[in-house]
Design a protein around this motif. Structure first.
Motif, PDB file in Angstrom:
ATOM      1  N   THR A   8       0.808  -1.222   0.000  1.00 24.17           N
ATOM      2  CA  THR A   8       0.000   0.000   0.000  1.00 24.17           C
ATOM      3  C   THR A   8       0.843   1.275   0.000  1.00 24.17           C
ATOM      4  O   THR A   8       0.311   2.352  -0.228  1.00 24.17           O
ATOM      5  CB  THR A   8      -0.902   0.053   1.240  1.00 24.17           C
ATOM      6  N   GLY A  10       2.211   2.158   2.765  1.00 28.39           N
ATOM      7  CA  GLY A  10       2.202   2.499   4.176  1.00 28.39           C
ATOM      8  C   GLY A  10       3.264   1.731   4.952  1.00 28.39           C
ATOM      9  O   GLY A  10       3.950   0.852   4.424  1.00 28.39           O
ATOM     10  N   HIS A  44      -5.694   1.023   1.034  1.00 34.31           N
ATOM     11  CA  HIS A  44      -5.435   2.455   1.103  1.00 34.31           C
ATOM     12  C   HIS A  44      -5.872   3.102  -0.202  1.00 34.31           C
ATOM     13  O   HIS A  44      -5.800   2.490  -1.270  1.00 34.31           O
ATOM     14  CB  HIS A  44      -3.940   2.727   1.289  1.00 34.31           C
ATOM     15  N   GLU A 181      -4.698   0.337  11.990  1.00 32.78           N
ATOM     16  CA  GLU A 181      -5.225  -0.762  11.176  1.00 32.78           C
ATOM     17  C   GLU A 181      -6.747  -0.732  11.080  1.00 32.78           C
ATOM     18  O   GLU A 181      -7.326  -1.352  10.184  1.00 32.78           O
ATOM     19  CB  GLU A 181      -4.755  -2.105  11.733  1.00 32.78           C
ATOM     20  N   GLY A 183      -8.303   1.893  10.282  1.00 35.76           N
ATOM     21  CA  GLY A 183      -8.611   3.019   9.411  1.00 35.76           C
ATOM     22  C   GLY A 183      -8.466   4.370  10.095  1.00 35.76           C
ATOM     23  O   GLY A 183      -8.804   5.403   9.521  1.00 35.76           O
ATOM     24  N   GLU A 186      -3.607   6.651   7.992  1.00 32.76           N
ATOM     25  CA  GLU A 186      -2.799   5.975   6.993  1.00 32.76           C
ATOM     26  C   GLU A 186      -1.432   6.639   6.957  1.00 32.76           C
ATOM     27  O   GLU A 186      -1.259   7.767   7.450  1.00 32.76           O
ATOM     28  CB  GLU A 186      -3.462   6.041   5.610  1.00 32.76           C
ATOM     29  N   TYR A 214      -6.763  14.334   4.604  1.00 30.58           N
ATOM     30  CA  TYR A 214      -5.607  13.604   4.097  1.00 30.58           C
ATOM     31  C   TYR A 214      -4.580  14.561   3.517  1.00 30.58           C
ATOM     32  O   TYR A 214      -4.874  15.721   3.209  1.00 30.58           O
ATOM     33  CB  TYR A 214      -6.030  12.569   3.048  1.00 30.58           C
TER      34      TYR A 214
END
Length: 225
Positions: A8, A10, A44, A181, A183, A186, A214
């Motif tokens: 992802t 991440g 993600h 994890e 949510g 991220e 974000y």
């Protein structure tokens, strides 16, 4: 063993890649799902384009597969993406730590395809994992937040000792998962021991809705280490 990593961009999937290589696995592919739905249950959705730089920094071939990101159809899309490289791998690696929802579904797909499902972070203490990442040389920034206790100041914040302490406090106060994890947040990895070059975000934009938001990486470049 030859394997593909569900990647992802991440911290967890990158650390899982690092541990897999350290333990002798041959990572043939990074499989990255690109959900159109920002509320995907599995994947993600922020800064997926920037993961191409991470794959290049690691020197591992990446496969990016778009998916509507709907609860069950996204699993079919994931299975199809893995099927595309099935003949070249023996295992599939994920960065799952404690989410049974994610792990059970990945395990099921692996069984159906005759692959070994590997979760090198599974069952680890999330706070201890964060400390291990930072001590190992991972440079991680937070790219989205969507839970009680977070505000706009968290966007772009580097995960260091002070950040980990604050995440632990939020976990105790609000019950968030310190690893994100569930949510809650991220992340994006700018540097790691397996990166040949460091990534620098040179142009970013914070998008904030009042309760969540974000960090959009609009431009990034490589920097020599």
């Amino acid at each position: 063993m030859k394997a593909a990593v569900l990647f992802t961009g991440g911290k967890d999937s990158t650390y899982a890649t690092y541990l897999s290589l350290k333990r002798g696995l041959e990572v043939k592919y990074l499989i990255t799902m690109f959900p159109k739905n920002p509320y995907s249950w599995m994947f993600h959705s922020v800064n997926i384009e920037a993961t191409k730089l991470q794959a290049e920094a690691m020197g591992i071939k990446q496969i990016i597969r778009q998916t509507p990101g709907e609860k069950e159809s996204e699993l079919r899309d994931l299975k199809e993406a893995i099927e595309g490289v099935r003949k070249e791998i023996e295992g599939i690696v994920s960065g799952s730590i404690s989410s049974s929802y994610q792990k059970n579904r990945i395990d099921l797909i692996a069984r159906e395809l005759g692959l070994v499902s590997l979760s090198p972070l599974w069952g680890s203490n999330p706070i201890e994992i964060l400390y291990k990442m930072t001590k190992t040389g991972f440079e991680i920034i937070i790219t989205s937040v969507s839970a009680q206790g977070f505000d706009q100041s968290w966007l772009g914040r580097r995960i260091d000792e002070g950040t980990i302490e604050d995440l632990e406090k939020l976990s105790k106060k609000y019950g968030i998962n310190p690893s994100g994890e569930g949510g809650e947040y991220e992340s994006f990895v700018l540097d790691a021991p397996l990166f040949k070059k460091r990534i620098e975000a040179v142009n970013v934009e914070k998008i904030w809705t009042g309760t969540n938001g974000y960090l959009l990486i609009k431009e990034a470049k490589f920097v020599e280490k």
